[in-house]
Write an enzyme that holds these catalytic residues in place. Sequence first.
Site, short mmCIF file in Angstrom:
data_model
loop_
_atom_site.label_atom_id
_atom_site.label_comp_id
_atom_site.label_asym_id
_atom_site.label_seq_id
_atom_site.Cartn_x
_atom_site.Cartn_y
_atom_site.Cartn_z
N ASP A 164 -11.46 2.30 3.30
CA ASP A 164 -11.78 0.76 3.16
C ASP A 164 -13.23 0.46 3.23
O ASP A 164 -13.82 -1.04 2.28
CB ASP A 164 -11.14 0.35 4.27
CG ASP A 164 -9.71 -0.79 4.46
OD1 ASP A 164 -9.18 -1.03 3.47
OD2 ASP A 164 -9.14 -0.71 5.27
N LYS A 214 0.80 -1.41 -0.29
CA LYS A 214 -0.21 0.26 0.43
C LYS A 214 0.78 1.26 0.06
O LYS A 214 0.82 2.08 -0.82
CB LYS A 214 -1.09 0.08 1.36
CG LYS A 214 -1.99 -1.31 1.00
CD LYS A 214 -2.86 -1.54 2.59
CE LYS A 214 -3.92 -2.54 2.32
NZ LYS A 214 -4.48 -2.97 3.12
N GLN A 231 -4.95 -2.12 9.41
CA GLN A 231 -4.98 -3.48 8.71
C GLN A 231 -5.06 -4.10 9.47
O GLN A 231 -5.08 -4.06 10.43
CB GLN A 231 -3.13 -3.36 8.23
CG GLN A 231 -3.27 -4.61 7.51
CD GLN A 231 -4.00 -4.66 6.88
OE1 GLN A 231 -3.49 -4.17 5.85
NE2 GLN A 231 -3.72 -5.77 5.81
#
Length: 279
Positions: free
Chosen positions: A119, A52, A96
């Site tokens: 997300d 990322k 995460q």
Amino acid sequence: MPQLIDGKKISAEIKDELKEKVQNLKDDGVSICLAVIQVGNDPASSIYVNNKKKACAYVGIESLAYELPEETTQRELLDLVEKLNADDRVNGILVQLPLPGHIDADVVIRAISPDKDVDGFHPESMGRLCIGEEGFVSCTPAGVIQLLKRSGIEIAGKECVVIGRSNIVGKPMSILLLRENGTVTVAHSRTRNLKEVAKRADILVVAIGKPKYITSDYIKDRAVVIDVGMHRNAENKLCGDVDFENVKDKVSAITPVPGGVGPMTIAMLMYNCVRAAIK
């Protein structure tokens, strides 16, 4: 041979388009910043976080990395999320997953501002998706739609079957296919006659979480198969939920593993970050 749906190529196209957009925004005085939080040092998570960061650097998005020790408390993590929510410089916040067992991931996801939820996991983001409002869409299902569209595969009017009902893939995937005017069935581990249900599909999206579970017995002739699964086999090689070698001669198009859906998830994360800045 079937059409191989090349996620590496399509994700690179999307990132190149975003790179140009980001430069245009910078020229207009708009910078973009993604905050990435990792708790503990799970090896797979570390790889994802690193990928990322690389994608951010390529597209031109600033990334702030918060690598917290395993023993970080839930309160400490929530305090950091609240601080980032209030920071106008930060457009997107990504925590995460998975988190250590002593931290409730649902509480943390709900703490992220829906306007920074790149997300697409927040209940408000999911609600907006369900009722057709603008909002962030979970990156993997959004990536699948782009794979289909950019490969010239028509969704409207097609019989679509999604195997899997998770909040991250299965449910949002079914809604996105509906949004594209597909006729959608959601199947799962408790579905009776799963083979018969799957064989109805013109477009079959598999997110069942079992390596090489789907064989040619589940596939209609000339179907399009999208494999969301990612596993390591006995030889430590990556494989998906679909037995690729067993089904490839029966389908019209299929995503390989690796190189199919995987690269799209990060590309769509970058897309969501740019959208957050524009909003």
